[in-house]
Design a protein around this motif. Sequence first.
Motif, mmCIF file in Angstrom:
data_model
loop_
_atom_site.group_PDB
_atom_site.id
_atom_site.type_symbol
_atom_site.label_atom_id
_atom_site.label_comp_id
_atom_site.label_asym_id
_atom_site.label_seq_id
_atom_site.Cartn_x
_atom_site.Cartn_y
_atom_site.Cartn_z
ATOM 1 N N THR A 94 0.805 -1.220 0.000
ATOM 2 C CA THR A 94 0.000 0.000 0.000
ATOM 3 C C THR A 94 0.838 1.269 0.000
ATOM 4 O OG1 THR A 94 -0.157 -0.303 2.383
ATOM 5 C CG2 THR A 94 -2.059 -0.996 1.077
ATOM 6 N N ALA A 95 2.137 1.160 0.212
ATOM 7 C CA ALA A 95 2.978 2.362 0.252
ATOM 8 C C ALA A 95 4.097 2.225 -0.788
ATOM 9 C CB ALA A 95 3.587 2.525 1.642
ATOM 10 N N PRO A 96 4.452 3.354 -1.448
ATOM 11 C CA PRO A 96 5.456 3.267 -2.519
ATOM 12 C C PRO A 96 6.779 2.663 -2.044
ATOM 13 C CG PRO A 96 4.488 5.460 -2.428
ATOM 14 C CD PRO A 96 3.925 4.709 -1.281
ATOM 15 N N GLU A 97 7.163 2.972 -0.800
ATOM 16 C CA GLU A 97 8.469 2.483 -0.343
ATOM 17 C C GLU A 97 8.495 0.956 -0.146
ATOM 18 O OE1 GLU A 97 6.681 4.829 1.028
ATOM 19 O OE2 GLU A 97 6.272 4.432 3.150
ATOM 20 N N GLU A 98 7.305 0.362 -0.073
ATOM 21 C CA GLU A 98 7.265 -1.101 0.069
ATOM 22 C C GLU A 98 7.434 -1.820 -1.268
ATOM 23 O OE1 GLU A 98 3.431 -1.675 1.771
ATOM 24 O OE2 GLU A 98 4.128 -1.456 3.816
ATOM 25 N N ALA A 99 7.382 -1.053 -2.347
ATOM 26 C CA ALA A 99 7.353 -1.685 -3.672
ATOM 27 C C ALA A 99 8.600 -2.506 -3.952
ATOM 28 C CB ALA A 99 7.170 -0.632 -4.759
ATOM 29 N N ASP A 100 9.691 -2.226 -3.253
ATOM 30 C CA ASP A 100 10.912 -2.984 -3.498
ATOM 31 C C ASP A 100 10.830 -4.413 -2.978
ATOM 32 O OD1 ASP A 100 12.252 -1.098 -4.939
ATOM 33 O OD2 ASP A 100 13.019 -0.070 -3.154
ATOM 34 N N LYS A 101 9.789 -4.688 -2.197
ATOM 35 C CA LYS A 101 9.566 -6.060 -1.742
ATOM 36 C C LYS A 101 9.179 -6.984 -2.894
ATOM 37 C CE LYS A 101 6.333 -6.057 1.444
ATOM 38 N NZ LYS A 101 5.475 -6.386 2.589
ATOM 39 N N LEU A 102 8.560 -6.371 -3.925
ATOM 40 C CA LEU A 102 8.005 -7.194 -4.999
ATOM 41 C C LEU A 102 9.075 -8.038 -5.686
ATOM 42 C CD1 LEU A 102 5.581 -4.743 -6.803
ATOM 43 C CD2 LEU A 102 4.944 -6.720 -5.437
ATOM 44 N N VAL A 103 8.725 -9.273 -5.972
ATOM 45 C CA VAL A 103 9.628 -10.105 -6.754
ATOM 46 C C VAL A 103 8.868 -10.677 -7.950
ATOM 47 C CG1 VAL A 103 11.038 -10.780 -4.772
ATOM 48 C CG2 VAL A 103 9.133 -12.236 -5.468
ATOM 49 N N TRP A 104 9.604 -11.040 -8.946
ATOM 50 C CA TRP A 104 9.022 -11.779 -10.074
ATOM 51 C C TRP A 104 10.034 -12.816 -10.526
ATOM 52 C CZ3 TRP A 104 4.918 -13.625 -11.748
ATOM 53 C CH2 TRP A 104 4.869 -14.243 -13.003
ATOM 54 N N ASN A 105 9.744 -14.062 -10.253
ATOM 55 C CA ASN A 105 10.650 -15.143 -10.623
ATOM 56 C C ASN A 105 9.854 -16.440 -10.774
ATOM 57 O OD1 ASN A 105 10.325 -16.417 -8.025
ATOM 58 N ND2 ASN A 105 11.634 -14.824 -7.180
ATOM 59 N N PRO A 106 10.464 -17.497 -11.216
ATOM 60 C CA PRO A 106 9.709 -18.748 -11.451
ATOM 61 C C PRO A 106 9.196 -19.426 -10.182
ATOM 62 C CG PRO A 106 11.736 -18.739 -12.717
ATOM 63 C CD PRO A 106 11.837 -17.617 -11.738
ATOM 64 N N CYS A 107 9.382 -18.807 -9.024
ATOM 65 C CA CYS A 107 8.816 -19.394 -7.803
ATOM 66 C C CYS A 107 7.452 -18.790 -7.477
ATOM 67 C CB CYS A 107 9.750 -19.182 -6.624
ATOM 68 S SG CYS A 107 11.350 -19.902 -6.899
ATOM 69 N N CYS A 108 7.032 -17.793 -8.270
ATOM 70 C CA CYS A 108 5.732 -17.161 -8.034
ATOM 71 C C CYS A 108 4.658 -18.066 -8.614
ATOM 72 C CB CYS A 108 5.681 -15.798 -8.705
ATOM 73 S SG CYS A 108 6.974 -14.694 -8.126
ATOM 74 N N THR A 109 3.921 -18.714 -7.724
ATOM 75 C CA THR A 109 3.039 -19.786 -8.156
ATOM 76 C C THR A 109 1.589 -19.347 -8.297
ATOM 77 O OG1 THR A 109 4.466 -21.304 -6.970
ATOM 78 C CG2 THR A 109 2.320 -22.136 -7.634
ATOM 79 N N GLN A 110 1.057 -18.781 -7.223
ATOM 80 C CA GLN A 110 -0.391 -18.664 -7.117
ATOM 81 C C GLN A 110 -0.990 -17.635 -8.056
ATOM 82 O OE1 GLN A 110 -1.702 -18.155 -3.065
ATOM 83 N NE2 GLN A 110 -3.793 -17.893 -3.772
ATOM 84 N N ASN A 111 -2.226 -17.916 -8.486
ATOM 85 C CA ASN A 111 -2.977 -17.002 -9.342
ATOM 86 C C ASN A 111 -3.542 -15.884 -8.462
ATOM 87 O OD1 ASN A 111 -4.854 -15.770 -11.008
ATOM 88 N ND2 ASN A 111 -5.338 -17.688 -12.049
ATOM 89 N N LEU A 112 -3.065 -14.655 -8.673
ATOM 90 C CA LEU A 112 -3.422 -13.561 -7.768
ATOM 91 C C LEU A 112 -4.804 -12.981 -8.040
ATOM 92 C CD1 LEU A 112 -0.021 -11.656 -7.557
ATOM 93 C CD2 LEU A 112 -0.923 -13.352 -5.987
ATOM 94 N N ALA A 113 -5.434 -13.397 -9.134
ATOM 95 C CA ALA A 113 -6.756 -12.856 -9.441
ATOM 96 C C ALA A 113 -7.735 -13.138 -8.303
ATOM 97 C CB ALA A 113 -7.280 -13.464 -10.743
#
Lengths: 151, 348
Positions: free
Chosen positions: B50-69
Motif C-alpha cells: 500500500t505504500a510506494p516504499e514497500e514496492a521494493d519487496k516485490l519479486v518476479w521469478n519462477p517461484c511465483c506460483t499462485q494465481n493472484l486474481a
Amino acid sequence: MTEGQSAKEWEPKIVAIVCNWCTYAGADLAGISRIQYPPNVRIVRVPCTGRINPFYILKALQEGADGVLVSGCHPGECHYLTGNLAARRKFAALKSFLSYIGVEGDRTLFTWVSASEGDRFAQVVRGVTEAVRKLGPAKKLVKKLPVAQPA
Amino acid sequence: MSGGTATVENPVEKKLREEAKRLLADKKVDVIVGYEAGTLPLTATPCFITAPEEADKLVWNPCCTQNLAKFVHDLLSQHHEAQKRVKPEAKRKKTVGVVARGCTTRSLIIHLQEKQYGRDEVVILGVPCGGYVDNRKLAALAGGEEIREGAIDGSEVVVKTAKGNRKAPLGELLADCCLTCRFNEPVLADVETGKGTPVAAADKEYEPVGAFENLPAEERWAYFEREMAKCIRCTACRNVCPSCYCRICFADQSQPRWVDIGENASDTQLFQLMRMYHMVGRCVDCGSCTAVCPMGVDLRKFLKKLDKDARDLFGHRAGVSLEEPAPLGTYKETDKEEFIFNPGGGGH
C-alpha cells in the motif's frame, strides 16, 4: 432401493426430470391416450429444463437412480423462449464430462418431447428403460450400493 | 527476507518495482497485489503493498506460483460489500493493482466478463511468464530433504540440502500446466513490464486428455475413483481458485445439503465432480488447485477435459476476450446436439 432383490428381479429405476410445458404435457397426453409404457420412470416436474441444476442429475444417480432422463421442449419452442437452449449447453458439457470419468453414457439421457407427442414420450421411456436395463444396476457415484444377499 | 531466490539481473522485476512505486505514489491504485520472497528458499508468497516504499519487496521469478486474481476478487467484493453500508456522499472507489501473468489476466477477464467488478477498478501490471516451478518436482529434486538454500541461475535450479547440492534444468521443474501454456504474455495489461518470453509447446496441450479419452471406460472410472479417494475435502482447491467465488459454495450449503458430510466416497466424488463442472469454459489452467492440493489429486487431468470441451462444443476459450460471455451463460441456436436421445429416429 435394490436392496434385497436378486438380479433377476431387478428393474431399472429411472428419474425423469421434465419441463412443465412440453414433456410433462406430453406424458399427460400419453396417459390420456392410454399409450402403454414401462412403469420404471419417476417423473419430476420442473418449470423449464433451463431450471435444472446439473446437480439434480448427479444427486439422483447418487441416491440410487439407475438412469436419469431429462426432457424439455424442442429447441425454439421453449415456453420461456430460450431456457432449453441454455440447458442444451449445460447437458452437453455434463454428459461429455460424465463419460470422460467413466460413467456409462446411457445413464444420463437428454431428449425433447413436445406436448403433442404422447406417442414419442412412450417411445422415449421405452428406449430409456431398455438402454438402462442393458447397463444393469448403477454402481458408479452411488452412495449406498446394494448389499449382497447371503445365499 | 533471507529466503527466496538469489537475484540475478532481472529487468522485469526492476521495471515491476518502478511501475508499482509510480502507481502507488500517483495514487492510481490503493493496493498492489504481488509476490514477495517467501520465508523458505525458492518460494514466493502473495503480498499486499500500500505504500510506494514497500514496492521494493516485490519479486518476479519462477517461484511465483499462485494465481493472484483470487485476491483481486476478494478485495473488491469485500469493498463493494462494505460500501453498501456507507452514506452516498462517503462512498469511495477502490482500485486494486495486480501483478498478472498470462493465466492471471485470463482469470481477471473471466471476472470482468461475469461483471464482478469494473474494468476501472483494477490496474493490471502484466508480466511475461516462462512458467513456474512445481513444488512437488522441486521436492523430488531435493530427494525429500529440506532445502536449505536455493537459487535459480538462468535456466538452472540449484538446491542445497544436508546431503549436498543438487541441480536440474529449470525446464524439468516447471509445472505441467506451464509446459504446454500458450499464454506466456498477458492477455490484457495496463502496464507492461517486458516481452518476448519463449512460447511453450502449446500444440501438445490436449495430449494427456486425448490419451485418457482413449482408455476403456472402466479404467477411466478406476482412475477417477482412485484420485478422488485421495481427496480429504479440505477445499483448498476451491479456496485458491479464482473462478470459485460464490458467496456460499454448494459444498457448504445445508439447505439443501448437496454434499453430505462424512466419509462416503460418493460425496467426495460429487464434490469434486461438481466443482470441476463449474469450470466449464472458466478454467484457465493456472495450476493453482493442483499446487495447493495437499493430497496430490490429479485435478488437471479432469479440468483440462472441460477446457477441451468448451473449445470443441462451444468454440470457447476461457478468459481470452472481454466481449465473449461465459459459455454456459449463453447459447447458440446451432449448438451441437448429437447427444440428444432419439429412439426410433425421426422425431419432430
